[in-house]
Design a protein around this motif. Sequence first.
Motif, PDB file in Angstrom:
ATOM      1  N   UNK A   1      22.452 -11.181  40.459  1.00  0.00           N
ATOM      2  CA  UNK A   1      23.118 -11.791  39.301  1.00  0.00           C
ATOM      3  C   UNK A   1      24.614 -11.902  39.511  1.00  0.00           C
ATOM      4  N   UNK A   2      25.174 -11.067  40.398  1.00  0.00           N
ATOM      5  CA  UNK A   2      26.611 -11.132  40.688  1.00  0.00           C
ATOM      6  C   UNK A   2      26.934 -12.120  41.798  1.00  0.00           C
ATOM      7  N   UNK A   3      25.910 -12.697  42.424  1.00  0.00           N
ATOM      8  CA  UNK A   3      26.140 -13.683  43.475  1.00  0.00           C
ATOM      9  C   UNK A   3      26.652 -13.085  44.772  1.00  0.00           C
ATOM     10  N   UNK A   4      26.188 -11.873  45.109  1.00  0.00           N
ATOM     11  CA  UNK A   4      26.630 -11.233  46.349  1.00  0.00           C
ATOM     12  C   UNK A   4      26.076 -11.986  47.559  1.00  0.00           C
ATOM     13  N   UNK A   5      26.837 -12.073  48.651  1.00  0.00           N
ATOM     14  CA  UNK A   5      26.357 -12.753  49.856  1.00  0.00           C
ATOM     15  C   UNK A   5      25.063 -12.108  50.358  1.00  0.00           C
ATOM     16  N   UNK A   6      24.098 -12.956  50.684  1.00  0.00           N
ATOM     17  CA  UNK A   6      22.837 -12.480  51.222  1.00  0.00           C
ATOM     18  C   UNK A   6      21.819 -12.065  50.183  1.00  0.00           C
ATOM     19  N   UNK A   7      22.208 -11.997  48.917  1.00  0.00           N
ATOM     20  CA  UNK A   7      21.266 -11.618  47.867  1.00  0.00           C
ATOM     21  C   UNK A   7      20.382 -12.805  47.508  1.00  0.00           C
ATOM     22  N   UNK A   8      19.173 -12.569  47.022  1.00  0.00           N
ATOM     23  CA  UNK A   8      18.307 -13.686  46.623  1.00  0.00           C
ATOM     24  C   UNK A   8      18.919 -14.468  45.473  1.00  0.00           C
ATOM     25  N   UNK A   9      18.597 -15.739  45.412  1.00  0.00           N
ATOM     26  CA  UNK A   9      19.082 -16.581  44.321  1.00  0.00           C
ATOM     27  C   UNK A   9      18.243 -16.441  43.056  1.00  0.00           C
ATOM     28  N   UNK A  10      17.030 -15.974  43.204  1.00  0.00           N
ATOM     29  CA  UNK A  10      16.087 -15.873  42.096  1.00  0.00           C
ATOM     30  C   UNK A  10      16.008 -14.427  41.613  1.00  0.00           C
ATOM     31  N   UNK A  11      16.447 -14.131  40.382  1.00  0.00           N
ATOM     32  CA  UNK A  11      16.336 -12.758  39.880  1.00  0.00           C
ATOM     33  C   UNK A  11      14.907 -12.241  39.864  1.00  0.00           C
ATOM     34  N   UNK A  12      13.942 -13.138  39.657  1.00  0.00           N
ATOM     35  CA  UNK A  12      12.551 -12.718  39.687  1.00  0.00           C
ATOM     36  C   UNK A  12      12.164 -12.141  41.030  1.00  0.00           C
TER      37      UNK A  12
END
Length: 431
Positions: free
Chosen positions: A86-97
């Motif tokens: 949710x914070x838009x960190x690099x490498x994190x998934x785009x989908x919260x689900x």
Amino acid sequence: MSGTLLDDVTAIREAATTLRSPQDLDPLVRRIGRARIVLLGEATHGTAEFYRWRAALTQRLLAERDFSFVAVEGDWPECHRVHSCVAGAPGAPNDPGQALWGCRRWPTWLWANEEVAEFAAWLRSFNATGTGIPCGFHGLDVYGLQESLRGIVGYLREHAPDRVDAALRAFRCFEPYGEDPRDGSAGLVPEDCREEVVRLLTTLRSAARIDSVPGLPPAFAAEQNAQVAAGAERYYRELLRGGVRAWNVRDAHLSDTLDRLLRAYGPHAKAVVWAHNAHVGDARATAMATAGMVNLGQLVRERHAADGVVAVGFGTHRGSVVAADHWGGSVRRTTVAQARPDSLEGVLHDAAPGEDSLYVFDDDAGWAHELRGHRAIGVVHDRGGYVPTVPAARYDAFVHCDETTAITPLHRWEPEADTPVVPARTDPGGE
């Protein structure tokens, strides 16, 4: 119905604000005012309406009152993945689900459900349109020991490889706990685990501090994993001894983690907390106090009275809920029977049958200053019960959802290999 109870029902009906949209929460938003911490409860861990109304209020607080983060009764490692998303960190998934799907410790449905996924998607969009520090999503709980330890080792291997050996020593110290501290071998954990945890914290504080996650200082996540290890060491040891001390250790950890997050976000940070009523409602207004128990709500009020604290309880008269038949059991949808007529939920039903209603307590709400049974249902449905409670002393406001529906879990089954920690027997409602 007795004359006294009839008078109460009349007074309750006059005090109620019918909830149909987020705008109907205006009286509660006004009551919150400049408060720094808002605690939002739930009478069960599996009711959709509780999650939705908490989300609606939280969205307003983030957008209108500049709250900084949401802290939940969840594991730090699992919730940190959601925060990174949710914070838009690099490498994190785009989908919260997708991030929530990674919640694997039983009971997964607490946070891996469609209602939380919907809120997290909103939070990610909200953060993407802002220019300041993103609003966070963090876990306060003491569970998830093994994953926290793995996270520490992984962090050090990447950023301070010369200190990995110290972390591995602590990891080996906790090995007898395994993933399930119900195993009797946990009693074999040596007393010097506490010393290993202190060394581990010292190691992390002196390690390289790089790769910050948005909204948090560098290395905060790794250090919090070590705090989880320290809290788990205390919690598991007290759990094996029995009594109320394990509960108190856990809620002190919840409160300490909240304080660390407030410091990390800065002197003007404000927090919304989502947890069971057993944690957010002040224990001093319930039978918990006579049992020697403290909780998050009491500790936050004591520590932050000058900052402003607002606690909101939630309840239901009847409906359906997601729960299990036993610890570690499969998730299932089950029925919530009608509340006892003389309980808090019973009289609120009589006052506004079929409606979701908001009550903001004040000194004139005499009915809310009376001792009543207040329903609590935990992750095991048949361990629920009624906690003697003075509502206006336990909470500042209350949301009653008369007829409720079960949440929709993302996982349709529960992992068999990762069973839950068994709470102390004194946990209210089997929470």
